[in-house]
Design an enzyme around this catalytic site. Sequence first.
Site, PDB file in Angstrom:
ATOM      1  N   ASP A  21       0.853  -1.191   0.000  1.00 53.89           N
ATOM      2  CA  ASP A  21       0.000   0.000   0.000  1.00 53.89           C
ATOM      3  C   ASP A  21       0.890   1.243   0.000  1.00 53.89           C
ATOM      4  O   ASP A  21       1.584   1.496   0.978  1.00 53.89           O
ATOM      5  CB  ASP A  21      -0.894  -0.060   1.254  1.00 53.89           C
ATOM      6  CG  ASP A  21      -1.691   1.224   1.449  1.00 53.89           C
ATOM      7  OD1 ASP A  21      -1.849   1.974   0.471  1.00 53.89           O
ATOM      8  OD2 ASP A  21      -2.161   1.450   2.584  1.00 53.89           O
ATOM      9  N   ASN A  23      -0.239   4.449  -0.368  1.00 56.86           N
ATOM     10  CA  ASN A  23      -0.865   5.721   0.041  1.00 56.86           C
ATOM     11  C   ASN A  23      -1.572   5.669   1.387  1.00 56.86           C
ATOM     12  O   ASN A  23      -2.348   6.564   1.719  1.00 56.86           O
ATOM     13  CB  ASN A  23      -1.825   6.226  -1.058  1.00 56.86           C
ATOM     14  CG  ASN A  23      -2.993   5.268  -1.253  1.00 56.86           C
ATOM     15  OD1 ASN A  23      -3.036   4.208  -0.637  1.00 56.86           O
ATOM     16  ND2 ASN A  23      -3.923   5.642  -2.106  1.00 56.86           N
ATOM     17  N   ASP A  25      -4.025   3.887   2.663  1.00 54.72           N
ATOM     18  CA  ASP A  25      -5.467   3.657   2.870  1.00 54.72           C
ATOM     19  C   ASP A  25      -5.764   2.221   3.300  1.00 54.72           C
ATOM     20  O   ASP A  25      -6.927   1.820   3.379  1.00 54.72           O
ATOM     21  CB  ASP A  25      -6.275   4.029   1.609  1.00 54.72           C
ATOM     22  CG  ASP A  25      -5.957   3.130   0.428  1.00 54.72           C
ATOM     23  OD1 ASP A  25      -5.079   2.249   0.560  1.00 54.72           O
ATOM     24  OD2 ASP A  25      -6.595   3.291  -0.637  1.00 54.72           O
ATOM     25  N   ASP A  29      -1.874  -1.191  -3.813  1.00 58.00           N
ATOM     26  CA  ASP A  29      -2.201  -0.434  -5.022  1.00 58.00           C
ATOM     27  C   ASP A  29      -1.118  -0.563  -6.085  1.00 58.00           C
ATOM     28  O   ASP A  29      -0.065  -1.169  -5.854  1.00 58.00           O
ATOM     29  CB  ASP A  29      -2.475   1.042  -4.662  1.00 58.00           C
ATOM     30  CG  ASP A  29      -1.389   1.595  -3.759  1.00 58.00           C
ATOM     31  OD1 ASP A  29      -0.209   1.390  -4.072  1.00 58.00           O
ATOM     32  OD2 ASP A  29      -1.725   2.218  -2.715  1.00 58.00           O
ATOM     33  N   ASP A  98      -5.324 -10.572 -15.579  1.00 58.89           N
ATOM     34  CA  ASP A  98      -6.351 -11.554 -15.276  1.00 58.89           C
ATOM     35  C   ASP A  98      -7.551 -11.224 -16.158  1.00 58.89           C
ATOM     36  O   ASP A  98      -8.041 -10.093 -16.145  1.00 58.89           O
ATOM     37  CB  ASP A  98      -6.741 -11.435 -13.788  1.00 58.89           C
ATOM     38  CG  ASP A  98      -7.064 -12.775 -13.178  1.00 58.89           C
ATOM     39  OD1 ASP A  98      -7.835 -13.514 -13.806  1.00 58.89           O
ATOM     40  OD2 ASP A  98      -6.557 -13.071 -12.082  1.00 58.89           O
ATOM     41  N   ASP A 199      -9.596 -16.496 -16.170  1.00 66.11           N
ATOM     42  CA  ASP A 199     -10.387 -16.954 -15.032  1.00 66.11           C
ATOM     43  C   ASP A 199     -11.452 -17.966 -15.478  1.00 66.11           C
ATOM     44  O   ASP A 199     -12.193 -17.697 -16.437  1.00 66.11           O
ATOM     45  CB  ASP A 199     -11.071 -15.714 -14.428  1.00 66.11           C
ATOM     46  CG  ASP A 199     -11.693 -15.982 -13.079  1.00 66.11           C
ATOM     47  OD1 ASP A 199     -10.942 -16.203 -12.126  1.00 66.11           O
ATOM     48  OD2 ASP A 199     -12.937 -15.951 -12.984  1.00 66.11           O
ATOM     49  N   GLU A 254      -7.392 -20.898 -16.454  1.00 62.42           N
ATOM     50  CA  GLU A 254      -7.777 -21.524 -15.199  1.00 62.42           C
ATOM     51  C   GLU A 254      -8.901 -22.503 -15.549  1.00 62.42           C
ATOM     52  O   GLU A 254     -10.001 -22.084 -15.913  1.00 62.42           O
ATOM     53  CB  GLU A 254      -8.281 -20.488 -14.193  1.00 62.42           C
ATOM     54  CG  GLU A 254      -8.474 -21.117 -12.828  1.00 62.42           C
ATOM     55  CD  GLU A 254      -9.450 -20.371 -11.934  1.00 62.42           C
ATOM     56  OE1 GLU A 254      -9.403 -20.561 -10.719  1.00 62.42           O
ATOM     57  OE2 GLU A 254     -10.286 -19.598 -12.448  1.00 62.42           O
ATOM     58  N   HIS A 327      -4.270 -17.224  -4.990  1.00 63.52           N
ATOM     59  CA  HIS A 327      -5.102 -16.443  -4.075  1.00 63.52           C
ATOM     60  C   HIS A 327      -6.355 -17.199  -3.619  1.00 63.52           C
ATOM     61  O   HIS A 327      -7.123 -16.666  -2.817  1.00 63.52           O
ATOM     62  CB  HIS A 327      -5.500 -15.136  -4.767  1.00 63.52           C
ATOM     63  CG  HIS A 327      -6.357 -15.392  -5.976  1.00 63.52           C
ATOM     64  ND1 HIS A 327      -5.882 -16.033  -7.095  1.00 63.52           N
ATOM     65  CD2 HIS A 327      -7.660 -15.142  -6.218  1.00 63.52           C
ATOM     66  CE1 HIS A 327      -6.856 -16.159  -7.973  1.00 63.52           C
ATOM     67  NE2 HIS A 327      -7.949 -15.624  -7.475  1.00 63.52           N
ATOM     68  N   ASP A 328      -6.574 -18.393  -4.156  1.00 61.67           N
ATOM     69  CA  ASP A 328      -7.751 -19.176  -3.761  1.00 61.67           C
ATOM     70  C   ASP A 328      -7.388 -20.351  -2.859  1.00 61.67           C
ATOM     71  O   ASP A 328      -8.267 -21.137  -2.497  1.00 61.67           O
ATOM     72  CB  ASP A 328      -8.441 -19.762  -5.007  1.00 61.67           C
ATOM     73  CG  ASP A 328      -9.052 -18.701  -5.882  1.00 61.67           C
ATOM     74  OD1 ASP A 328      -9.475 -17.653  -5.353  1.00 61.67           O
ATOM     75  OD2 ASP A 328      -9.099 -18.913  -7.116  1.00 61.67           O
TER      76      ASP A 328
HETATM   77  C1  NOJ Z   1     -11.581 -18.036  -9.920  1.00 66.60           C
HETATM   78  C2  NOJ Z   1     -10.782 -17.007  -9.192  1.00 66.60           C
HETATM   79  O1  NOJ Z   1      -9.481 -17.470  -9.055  1.00 66.60           O
HETATM   80  C3  NOJ Z   1     -11.496 -16.744  -7.890  1.00 66.60           C
HETATM   81  O2  NOJ Z   1     -10.734 -15.958  -7.008  1.00 66.60           O
HETATM   82  C4  NOJ Z   1     -12.800 -16.106  -8.199  1.00 66.60           C
HETATM   83  O3  NOJ Z   1     -13.532 -15.964  -7.006  1.00 66.60           O
HETATM   84  C5  NOJ Z   1     -13.617 -16.928  -9.181  1.00 66.60           C
HETATM   85  N1  NOJ Z   1     -12.832 -17.453 -10.257  1.00 66.60           N
HETATM   86  C6  NOJ Z   1     -14.701 -16.096  -9.778  1.00 66.60           C
HETATM   87  O4  NOJ Z   1     -14.146 -15.160 -10.664  1.00 66.60           O
END
Ligand code: NOJ
Length: 560
Positions: A21, A23, A25, A29, A98, A199, A254, A327-328
């Site tokens: 970050d 700035n 907040d 960013d 993405d 995605d 993905e 990130h999932d």
């Molecule tokens: C897969 C993404 O990696 C995930 O983070 C997202 O919630 C879903 N697709 C919906 O876009």
Amino acid sequence: MDRKWWKESVVYQIYPRSFYDSNGDGIGDLNGITEKLDYLKELGVDVIWLSPVYQSPNDDNGYDISDYRAIMKEFGTMEDYDRMLDEAHKRGIRIVMDLVVNHTSDEHKWFIESRKSKDNPYRDYYIWRPAKDGKEPNNWGSCFSGSAWEYDSTTDMYFLHLFSRKQPDLNWDNPKVRREVYDMMNWWLDKGVDGFRMDVISLISKDQTFPDGEPGINGYASFNEPANGPHVHEYLQEMRREVLDGRETLTVGECSGVTLDEAKKYARSDGKELNMVFQFEHMDVDADGTNKWADKKMDLRDLKKILTKWQKGLDTIAWNSLFWENHDQPRSVSRFGNDGEYREMSAKMLATCLHMMQGTPYIYQGEELGMTNVPFKDISDFRDLDSINAWHELVGQGVFTEDEMMKYLRYKSRDNARTPFQWDDTENAGFTTGSPWIMVNPNYKEINAKDQLEREDSVFRYYQKLIRLRKEHEIIVYGSYDLVLPEDRELYVYTRTLKNEKLLIICNFYGNTRIFALPGGWTKKTSKLLIGNYGDLLYARDNRNTVFIRPYEALVLKSL
Ligand code: NOJ
């Protein structure tokens, strides 16, 4: 095998909200990313995959896009974006965007129009169906709990949303939708971006008869039900012709629900569709059937079987993406390694095991430090709608008690990967001077980039070496893979072969010391240690080919 820059590259995923970050907040960013490019340069990665930075109401942290050609306000401006792209390119780092086009946000102007009336010009941009027997059109479930259909009283019809109700699915069977997507992709490529991570691209083509699927623990069929639908390959080939042909891009799909045979179509080396796919079978080794909310310990033999299937199955035909994290997913060191006594050793072991396979390796921010899962205490600590909805649904239905569900969330929640990147040991891990949008993992005083940059034996330095080795030895990129010892419950051992060169990779996934006879032909005299997380190789005294494999040890031997 065809040489390609994207096979030789290492990709680093940035989740901008949690990276840096600039700035104050409390939200990461674009200028924050620009400031940290030198850190990534030092790590040695070639490509950044940037999780979505487009304008979004943030129901799903940017995976719900309301304008594909604008930047999310919290992340900065288009000028900030251009500067970041330019600075990355100056350092020889490419940027992959993405591409989230299975769905948009319900606040996208196309959907705002679409829901107005049945004859609106945008109506068919989305998937609308009448009720069936007074209920949803079928039993498909949303990835984020409940039905995948939402009733809209304006026109007395349901729209499909495989993700949240604020993420309506686009209708890819409408040629106008495809045209919009291709134009938008060309717009970003003309700007200079280097490719796309697509995605849930395996979900874009739905069987328009909408058959029911097998119900899961909440009574609905999996959101993956429509995977690899009737026209998906046709559409991706069209996308290749309309957008990607003649450009030097990296494309990775993905592909949830992808099978090996389907992957050979998506990522076949004839280049008609994508360069590579993310498959997720190895992410299910600790699931309870199709239910991810479990804390089952994986059986290493299952992991070896799955990864070997993909390594052998795509060899010379298509191309693998290699990952433990994104990130999932929760943090790999907490999931497949040991985040206590052997945290650093096991993080390095996991890195070795993955980076020595055939495919393009992906590093998720913080993985290169061995960042761990987070000691979340209460449901109010979570920000991820997947976790929050699952809590309400499964506890509400009595499927799990609160204690059970909290245990599963702590183990599997996506928020484990989303806490701020740990830059140093100052307040908020140096991520922000403000108040962070999600809690910081309290272990930042021990686990942070500053400390690891100062230490030669750190996880960061080890990743740096692995990346460097990839540039020096083409066998790491192009060699073929063979599994050794499929039945061993603790050791993952495999070889790579390229012409007359060979590598032997030995990874101990557990804390026991093993006495191990090197397999056929490998001896002390005929091999050398390329890299190892203990820094040396311990042969049994006076022996030519018996070694001690220490807790979480990883070794890469090269034939002389
Ligand atoms: C897969 C993404 O990696 C995930 O983070 C997202 O919630 C879903 N697709 C919906 O876009």
